[in-house]
Design a protein around this motif. Structure first.
Motif, PDB file in Angstrom:
ATOM      1  N   GLU A 160      17.841  13.243 -11.169  1.00  0.00           N
ATOM      2  CA  GLU A 160      17.425  12.055 -10.487  1.00  0.00           C
ATOM      3  C   GLU A 160      16.481  10.827 -11.210  1.00  0.00           C
ATOM      4  N   MET A 161      15.907  10.100 -10.858  1.00  0.00           N
ATOM      5  CA  MET A 161      14.756   9.035 -10.899  1.00  0.00           C
ATOM      6  C   MET A 161      13.671   8.859  -9.974  1.00  0.00           C
ATOM      7  N   GLY A 162      12.213   9.469 -10.803  1.00  0.00           N
ATOM      8  CA  GLY A 162      11.933   9.178  -9.135  1.00  0.00           C
ATOM      9  C   GLY A 162      10.854   8.283  -9.274  1.00  0.00           C
ATOM     10  N   ALA A 163       9.849   7.534  -8.228  1.00  0.00           N
ATOM     11  CA  ALA A 163      10.079   6.354  -8.717  1.00  0.00           C
ATOM     12  C   ALA A 163       7.792   6.353  -7.717  1.00  0.00           C
ATOM     13  N   ILE A 164       7.218   5.806  -8.389  1.00  0.00           N
ATOM     14  CA  ILE A 164       5.761   6.541  -8.013  1.00  0.00           C
ATOM     15  C   ILE A 164       4.994   5.254  -7.333  1.00  0.00           C
ATOM     16  N   VAL A 165       4.805   5.060  -5.770  1.00  0.00           N
ATOM     17  CA  VAL A 165       3.638   3.918  -5.081  1.00  0.00           C
ATOM     18  C   VAL A 165       2.738   3.713  -6.035  1.00  0.00           C
ATOM     19  N   GLY A 166       2.233   2.827  -6.540  1.00  0.00           N
ATOM     20  CA  GLY A 166       1.217   2.969  -7.176  1.00  0.00           C
ATOM     21  C   GLY A 166       0.134   1.976  -5.961  1.00  0.00           C
ATOM     22  N   THR A 167       0.059   0.476  -5.540  1.00  0.00           N
ATOM     23  CA  THR A 167      -0.088   0.469  -4.201  1.00  0.00           C
ATOM     24  C   THR A 167       0.223   1.347  -2.182  1.00  0.00           C
ATOM     25  N   PRO A 168      -0.770   1.045  -1.970  1.00  0.00           N
ATOM     26  CA  PRO A 168       0.003   1.652  -0.770  1.00  0.00           C
ATOM     27  C   PRO A 168      -0.325   1.015   0.186  1.00  0.00           C
ATOM     28  N   SER A 169       0.681   0.741   1.208  1.00  0.00           N
ATOM     29  CA  SER A 169       0.798  -0.034   2.178  1.00  0.00           C
ATOM     30  C   SER A 169       0.670   0.054   3.771  1.00  0.00           C
ATOM     31  N   ASP A 170       0.650  -0.831   4.947  1.00  0.00           N
ATOM     32  CA  ASP A 170       0.433  -0.454   6.371  1.00  0.00           C
ATOM     33  C   ASP A 170       1.008  -0.881   7.270  1.00  0.00           C
ATOM     34  N   GLY A 171       2.130  -1.082   7.282  1.00  0.00           N
ATOM     35  CA  GLY A 171       3.328  -1.583   7.648  1.00  0.00           C
ATOM     36  C   GLY A 171       4.410  -2.817   7.144  1.00  0.00           C
ATOM     37  N   PRO A 172       5.667  -3.174   7.359  1.00  0.00           N
ATOM     38  CA  PRO A 172       6.566  -3.381   7.013  1.00  0.00           C
ATOM     39  C   PRO A 172       6.424  -4.082   5.938  1.00  0.00           C
ATOM     40  N   VAL A 173       6.949  -3.869   3.976  1.00  0.00           N
ATOM     41  CA  VAL A 173       6.568  -4.462   3.318  1.00  0.00           C
ATOM     42  C   VAL A 173       8.604  -5.355   2.852  1.00  0.00           C
ATOM     43  N   THR A 174       8.300  -6.487   1.973  1.00  0.00           N
ATOM     44  CA  THR A 174       9.739  -6.829   1.951  1.00  0.00           C
ATOM     45  C   THR A 174      10.306  -5.928   0.989  1.00  0.00           C
ATOM     46  N   VAL A 175      11.348  -6.436  -0.234  1.00  0.00           N
ATOM     47  CA  VAL A 175      11.839  -5.453  -0.769  1.00  0.00           C
ATOM     48  C   VAL A 175      10.672  -6.111  -2.474  1.00  0.00           C
ATOM     49  N   GLN A 176      10.413  -7.024  -2.003  1.00  0.00           N
ATOM     50  CA  GLN A 176       9.305  -7.621  -3.858  1.00  0.00           C
ATOM     51  C   GLN A 176       7.875  -7.650  -4.018  1.00  0.00           C
TER      52      GLN A 176
END
Lengths: 418, 418
Positions: free
Chosen positions: B200-216
């Motif tokens: 597999e590849m792993g993607a690492i979240v850098g910027t947090p979010s606190d609700g639905p985010v768009t694909v962009q």
């Protein structure tokens, strides 16, 4: 064990949830102050952070209570857990000579806001209540195939989302999600229409482990318990959960009660798991009474209306104890850490008014409940307030958990507008 | 974009994994030193922690590299990510005037031990490679019912166990677990006999979010990528996974490559997801090329023997991008945090030698592989060394990930003896 009397007089009432026998741990703030560690005693909170600063609690060379969560204490292990409990008992007992020093560090619970009592490392949710599994299985697969073949051999669990765990009192926003109505060919992205509760207990890992642990070791590693409401979007769950289990249906929020009731406070209430239909494998066998006799209830209040009790059950209804769940969790070598939270699974008793979810109470929406206000409910409506309560009843005293409350807010109009 | 030349001469080879175009981030130590942050350049590592202390990198008033993981930088957001990359490029470029200052801060990779490059907040694993899902589904449910009905509409995922994520080079102990042979009536507690990899590849979240985010937005929030091996005990999985998904089968370990390859380094390799059989719902639609053209391979080496390449495929085989997975992950309001790790799901191409797991390569054990040594394998044997590699090929340069290696040790004789 009888009621232990405290000089905090409100703690001496037989029905009060926070007598000297309890001493549950939380994190609180008052207006203008930062969150800090506290212990509930009667109607008050003892500011443990201040008591440590003032030298009235000295358990370690390093401060244990200078951060607004209880993980540093949990990391210290059972001997320090016991030492703190003994010290707090001494300070707050009727005979205490420290009353004059301690009294200025008491804050009224009415003046305090509660915060998450610990930092959740990871969150695992189990499915270990037999009546619940039987009910849900019957609805989905028929009574003959209700229990999956593995169910009587292992405590089935799945990893949940630690970032979604919130303290009682946090409002819960109805989620959007992808769901597919039975009469539709394709899914749609909509607000959940079948938003539900799950009445659970949460066990908190205190001592970490890095390899398989026995059931006895697992029990030793548990620090304490909270009430837990695993908010569940049944329509999102139905569409997403095959083949890899629940995901977004359970990720909106999981509420916990604000006070960690220690394992020590629950000792007098230990009870046995039920008779086994199949003998458990050695590594999961009971090694003593590891459930607890804790009365649980759920109330529902439509916005601005009185609450109706919709379920009453008891934690003694579980098939697997938290210790067995933790032992199973470690079998593969999975490292377990301080602050890991293990949800028991929904707790339902054998009869209809003992069911711990609306899915079961309304039988999938086919038998709506009637509330005292005359309104009916199959699932949660916007504005409803759901409250879990828990209490173990001793001779002349009560061990309470503090309510686990959540109000459900309407879904966002457009979840992508922020 | 051509090769950017560095005064670190080894970085200028067209086949070297760590040219100036790459600049991946890791955590390393040398004998007698504590782990610290570093960036790979050719055969060397630039000690970024020291470069910050010496004032050669100044991105923030607070130090960003005084802890042995990259989370503090990730929390700073895309503008600071870009500033660091620009600064490192300036310092290491052939034309750099800082060579004299920087050269003493280089350490040979051969002299360094690598550590986890970031603190994993939570770990989610997806099932988003169509060939893999098709293969596994065909084995378990037949070709007609191979893909679950939801599969073409949502990136199916489940929560994994962050505590089990380890850096490349960590030995992997074969797990015990509860499993039931098809010819047995009851389960037994045994070492896994069908221990497997997942490429597999792993993607690492850098910027947090606190609700639905768009694909962009999700794409913007991703910091970088690693190779990921989701070690899987197929026999434990088969017994436990219904109805709530994989649990202990996946909790022994998940290995990642030691270097975080930034999204910036991968920009030239963006490519489209495949044509959609059903149009995706709006909130999951592609908004540009969000996969990457990265060649991947797996080798297996029996203990003390040469390695055989057992699979070659490409990350461009995925049906869903990491950005789509992250967007889906947030739909319910699930808070996503810096350091969250998202596994892509097993990456398999359409033909047999492109399959990313032994389960698929040996077709459930029915078609064992023959290695170059003449030995055969259906699943992993004790002592086998499994290695994932990944490389994106530019014009005159390569973006490599560093191998993701794990040696499988025999199961403990008695998992409860410690």
């Amino acid at each position: 064990m009888p009621l232990k009397k405290s000089w905090v007089v409100s703690a001496n009432d037989a029905d009060h949830p926070f007598p000297l026998n309890n001493l549950p741990y939380g994190v609180f703030s008052t207006e203008g102050s930062d969150p800090r560690c506290g212990v509930a005693i009667g109607d008050m909170i003892l500011d443990v952070t201040s008591a440590e600063v003032e030298g009235l609690i000295t358990l370690s060379d390093e401060p244990l209570f200078d951060l607004p969560f209880w993980n540093p204490l949990m990391e210290e292990g059972p001997a320090v857990w016991a030492a703190l409990r003994n010290r707090l008992t001494d300070l707050l007992a009727e005979s205490s000579e420290a009353r004059g020093d301690i009294e200025p560090m008491l804050v009224a619970q009415d003046d305090a806001e509660m915060h998450m009592p610990f930092a959740v490392s990871e969150y695992t949710d189990f499915y270990a209540g037999r009546n619940h599994a039987q009910n849900v299985g019957t609805m989905f697969r028929g009574a003959e195939n209700a229990l999956p073949p593995n169910w009587l051999h292992i405590p089935i669990g799945y990893n949940g989302r630690a970032s979604s765990v919130v303290v009682s009192g946090t409002n819960i926003r109805r989620p959007w999600g992808q769901l597919k109505a039975p009469d539709q060919d394709h899914p749609a992205f909509l607000p959940s229409r079948r938003f539900d509760i799950e009445l659970e207990m949460g066990a908190i890992v205190g001592t970490p482990s890095d390899g398989p642990v026995t059931v006895q070791e697992a029990d030793d590693n548990i620090f304490g318990y909270v009430l837990l409401n695993d908010w569940s979007a049944r329509d999102i769950q139905a569409w997403e959960y095959q083949p890899l289990g629940p995901f977004q249906a359970k990720a909106t929020a999981t509420s916990i009660s604000p006070w960690i009731v220690t394992k020590a406070a629950l000792e007098p209430f230990r009870c046995d798991t039920p008779a086994r239909e199949f003998e458990l494998l050695d590594h999961l066998k009971d090694c003593g009474p590891m459930l607890y006799d804790i009365n649980l209830s759920v109330t529902m209040a439509p916005e601005g209306k009185d609450a109706t009790t919709i379920a009453r059950t008891n934690y003694n209804q579980m098939y697997y104890s938290a210790a067995q769940q933790l032992a199973h969790h470690s079998t593969s070598g999975c490292p377990m850490n301080t602050g890991d939270l293990l949800g028991s699974g929904t707790i339902s008793g054998p009869t209809k008014p003992e069911r711990g979810s609306l899915l079961e109470l309304s039988w999938g929406g086919k038998e709506p409940l009637t509330l005292d206000s005359g309104e009916t409910r199959s699932f949660i409506e916007d504005g409803d307030v759901l409250t879990l309560t828990g209490a173990a009843k001793g001779k002349g005293y009560t061990i309470g958990f503090g309510d686990c409350v959540g109000s459900v807010l309407p879904a966002l109009e457009n979840p992508y507008a922020r």
